[in-house]
Design an enzyme around this catalytic site. Structure first.
Site, short mmCIF file in Angstrom:
data_model
loop_
_atom_site.label_atom_id
_atom_site.label_comp_id
_atom_site.label_asym_id
_atom_site.label_seq_id
_atom_site.Cartn_x
_atom_site.Cartn_y
_atom_site.Cartn_z
N GLU A 1 17.99 33.23 74.23
CA GLU A 1 18.96 33.71 73.64
C GLU A 1 19.18 35.00 74.07
OE1 GLU A 1 18.37 34.00 69.22
OE2 GLU A 1 20.54 34.80 69.30
N LYS B 1 11.83 40.22 70.59
CA LYS B 1 12.89 40.98 71.07
C LYS B 1 13.60 41.78 69.82
CE LYS B 1 14.61 37.27 73.29
NZ LYS B 1 15.60 36.03 72.72
N ARG C 1 2.16 30.54 72.14
CA ARG C 1 3.08 31.66 72.39
C ARG C 1 1.87 32.75 72.97
NH1 ARG C 1 7.90 32.51 70.17
NH2 ARG C 1 8.15 34.84 70.17
P1 ATP Z 1 11.87 36.52 70.64
O1 ATP Z 1 11.33 36.17 69.13
O2 ATP Z 1 11.16 37.72 71.36
O3 ATP Z 1 13.21 36.76 70.59
P2 ATP Z 1 12.41 34.02 71.22
O4 ATP Z 1 11.39 32.86 71.43
O5 ATP Z 1 13.23 33.84 70.09
O6 ATP Z 1 11.59 35.34 71.20
P3 ATP Z 1 13.86 33.04 73.12
O7 ATP Z 1 15.00 33.92 73.83
O8 ATP Z 1 14.74 32.08 72.35
O9 ATP Z 1 13.04 34.15 72.42
O10 ATP Z 1 12.83 32.55 74.28
C1 ATP Z 1 13.27 31.82 75.26
C2 ATP Z 1 12.09 31.04 76.00
O11 ATP Z 1 11.01 31.73 75.92
C3 ATP Z 1 11.58 29.80 74.56
O12 ATP Z 1 11.35 28.62 75.20
C4 ATP Z 1 10.57 30.53 74.07
O13 ATP Z 1 9.61 29.77 73.79
C5 ATP Z 1 9.72 31.43 75.26
N1 ATP Z 1 8.80 32.45 74.67
C6 ATP Z 1 9.45 33.57 73.86
N2 ATP Z 1 8.36 34.41 73.59
C7 ATP Z 1 7.37 33.80 73.98
C8 ATP Z 1 5.78 34.20 74.07
N3 ATP Z 1 5.50 35.11 73.35
N4 ATP Z 1 5.05 33.52 74.84
C9 ATP Z 1 5.47 32.30 75.43
N5 ATP Z 1 7.00 31.85 75.59
C10 ATP Z 1 7.65 32.56 74.84
MG MG Z 2 14.94 33.03 69.57
#
Ligand code: ATP
Ligand code: MG
Length: 561
Positions: free
Chosen positions: A36, A272, A262
């Site tokens: 995102e 983020k 994760r």
């Molecule tokens: P954040 O909470 O930091 O925004 P998110 O999962 O909401 O993390 P996205 O931009 O939606 O962030 O994530 C893009 C991809 O990265 C998704 O497939 C997500 O599962 C993966 N991802 C995000 N954070 C992690 C993590 N800590 N470890 C492994 N994969 C991750």
């Molecule tokens: Mg997200």
């Protein structure tokens, strides 16, 4: 350069893919990385990037980059651009053009209309609070909304009006008609559209309704013919909804979702939203502050794509908890730089040494290789002059037992130079050591002294030839292992910003061999006996060098922990 052995091996997702290819279920695999664009990518995303792009690479498939842009208020072009840059920097290239969930908004709308026509979706007027009440809990079933049985015609009419801006923000939603009594709360008539008048970075003001994540994500995967949709474990309970959406819409793709754990990094933060807070509240200088666990921050700190890929390989892929110590990350970075970074000498905390018997013409310099194992990196002269600098803590007036460096009356070898002896210690009025007077044993350049052993070797620079450099030294950003999981006396979480380390950065002037002059930004070096450093991407210039400390030579974390 990518090679297939750089990626995590033998994990369950590879097993699934290999079986799918063998059985002919798929002839080629298609993955995607779906961030995102609401912030910069962090170390957790690096794991996901290496997994998704890595699998496509290993199995000769394709990986899409898709921006999951369904929350217009939080998303913007700066984030889109930074994400593209970070993925490329890590060494990967997506298949075709970057994609956007927002590219599919028309299609998603049509599918929603189709669902309404089949009696599988309805417009609901419940307020968010009422909806929460009706939803039930983990132990109690939910209740049907009083609007659940609207006719298809009424639903269609209302949904078109929602799209056309007839209703205020938040006043209506479109929900799937699944099962309010389901044991899985995600299946209790999930909302798939909400009204929100927000400018979208891609679609502008075209829409005032936006589709929700679960609906959008499943359909985007299906539209792109993703074969293996890989996400983190918190989406496991969303999988039945994912499958429901794919099965109940006329999409051709039949993606399958698989979850892995994760990555969490101790003394750090992988969210983020929280990283954004560090930036907006000014606790760091920006998303790419070298203390940030963002990809751009780590890049600026001097971490390399190869080192990060090695880290991702080491943490592996599984469904079990993946909480990793900083030393694992630093270990991978250090190991990679050990082999790739040329070496130089720099003195961070200089103590002046006068070489009393320096004699022009007699006192010689030597040339030294930039890397002991890589002749191709070349070599340079290590000049000497009557005054040199050594590291203040390489001298001890009252040496502790086992101290192998310079002491009053003792000898030490200057790296790539002579053995010297300390004959006199000069102090200021306050009793601080300000200078050492030392004599050179001229018979020791490139050979051992006669009749005695000199154990210690220290780094140094010639005062006359050294270049002043700005050096930024970094320490961990937080003082506790899990800054976002500390509870106060009342049992509530304390703000993670309570645990910021006030001494996480220090800037000093140091002296380095003149080879540091005229370097481009992002040059990686080992300063012998100290650690790895990189010329700063933003502030370094050829005549005003600025180095960031990437990581020390030894693991100081284990000790400190
Ligand atoms: P954040 O909470 O930091 O925004 P998110 O999962 O909401 O993390 P996205 O931009 O939606 O962030 O994530 C893009 C991809 O990265 C998704 O497939 C997500 O599962 C993966 N991802 C995000 N954070 C992690 C993590 N800590 N470890 C492994 N994969 C991750
Ligand atoms: Mg997200």
């Amino acid at each position: 350069m990518l090679t297939k052995d750089q990626f995590a091996d033998n994990h369950f997702i590879r097993t699934i893919i290999e079986e799918d290819l063998k059985s002919g279920k798929h002839t080629a695999i298609q993955t995607r990385f779906p961030p995102e664009p609401n912030g910069y990518l962090h170390i957790g995303h690096a794991k996901s990037i290496c997994l998704n792009f890595g699998l496509a690479y290993i199995y000769d498939g394709q990986c899409n980059l898709r921006f999951d842009d369904t929350n217009p208020e939080k998303e913007n072009q700066e984030y889109v651009d930074s994400i593209k840059e970070d993925v490329r920097w890590l060494g990967f290239e997506w298949s075709g053009e970057p994609r956007y969930a927002s590219d599919y908004f028309d299609q998603l709308f049509d599918y929603a209309v189709g669902l309404i026509k089949e009696g599988k979706a309805y417009v609901d007027d419940l307020t968010p609070e009422e909806m929460r009440e009706y939803r039930g809990t983990l132990t109690e079933p939910g209740k049907n909304s009083p609007y659940r049985d609207r006719s298809v015609e009424e639903n269609l009419d209302l949904f078109y009006k929602m799209r056309d801006g007839a209703f205020p923000d938040g006043s209506k939603t479109l929900r799937l008609k699944i099962d309010m009594a389901s044991g899985n709360i995600n299946l209790r008539d999930p909302v798939i559209y909400r009204i929100r008048r927000a400018h979208h970075h891609n679609t502008g003001d075209k829409w005032c309704i936006y589709p929700m994540y679960d609906y959008t994500h499943a359909l985007s995967d299906a539209i792109e013919n993703i074969t293996h949709s890989l996400c983190t474990l918190e989406f496991e309970s969303h999988r039945p909804l994912y499958d429901w959406v794919v099965e109940n819409t006329p999409v051709t793709g039949k993606p399958r979702q698989y979850e892995f754990s994760r990555l969490e990094l101790l003394y750090s933060i992988t969210s983020k939203r929280k990283l954004n807070q560090l930036v907006t509240e000014g606790h760091v200088s920006g998303w790419d502050d070298p203390r940030m666990p963002t990809i751009s921050g780590m890049r600026r700190r001097g971490y390399t794509p190869e080192g990060l890929r090695l880290f991702a390989k080491r943490v592996g892929i599984s469904k079990s908890e993946n909480i990793v110590d900083m030393s694992v990350l630093e270990g991978a970075i250090r190991e990679e730089l050990e082999n790739s970074a040329p070496r130089l000498m720099a003195v961070l905390d200089p103590l002046k040494v006068t070489l009393t018997n320096f004699e022009a013409g007699k006192t010689q310099s030597r040339s030294a290789a930039f890397h002991p194992n890589h002749e191709a990196m070349g070599s340079r002269e290590v000049p000497v002059s009557p005054t040199i600098y050594i590291e203040r803590d390489d001298f001890a007036e009252n040496p502790p037992k086992g101290f192998k460096r310079l002491t009053p009356g003792g000898e030490v070898r200057l790296r790539h130079g002579y053995v010297i002896r300390c004959d006199e210690v000069v102090k200021d009025a306050a009793g601080n050591v300000v200078e050492l007077k030392c004599s050179i044993d001229h018979d020791t350049l490139g050979k051992n002294p006669e009749g005695r052993k000199v154990k210690g070797v220290i780094h140094w620079v010639s005062a006359e030839h050294a270049a002043p450099i700005t050096v930024r030294l970094y320490d961990r950003l937080f003082t506790v292992e899990r800054p976002d999981a500390v509870r106060g006396d009342d049992g509530e979480y304390l703000p993670f910003t309570d645990f910021l380390n006030p001494e996480s950065v220090r800037e000093i002037t140091a002296y380095a061999e003149s080879a540091v002059q005229n370097l481009p930004p992002e040059s990686h070096w080992q300063f012998e006996r100290i650690g790895y450093f990189v010329t700063d991407r933003k502030d370094h210039t050829a005549d005003k060098p600025v180095f960031n400390k990437t990581v020390g030579l030894k693991d100081t974390w284990q000790k400190a922990a």
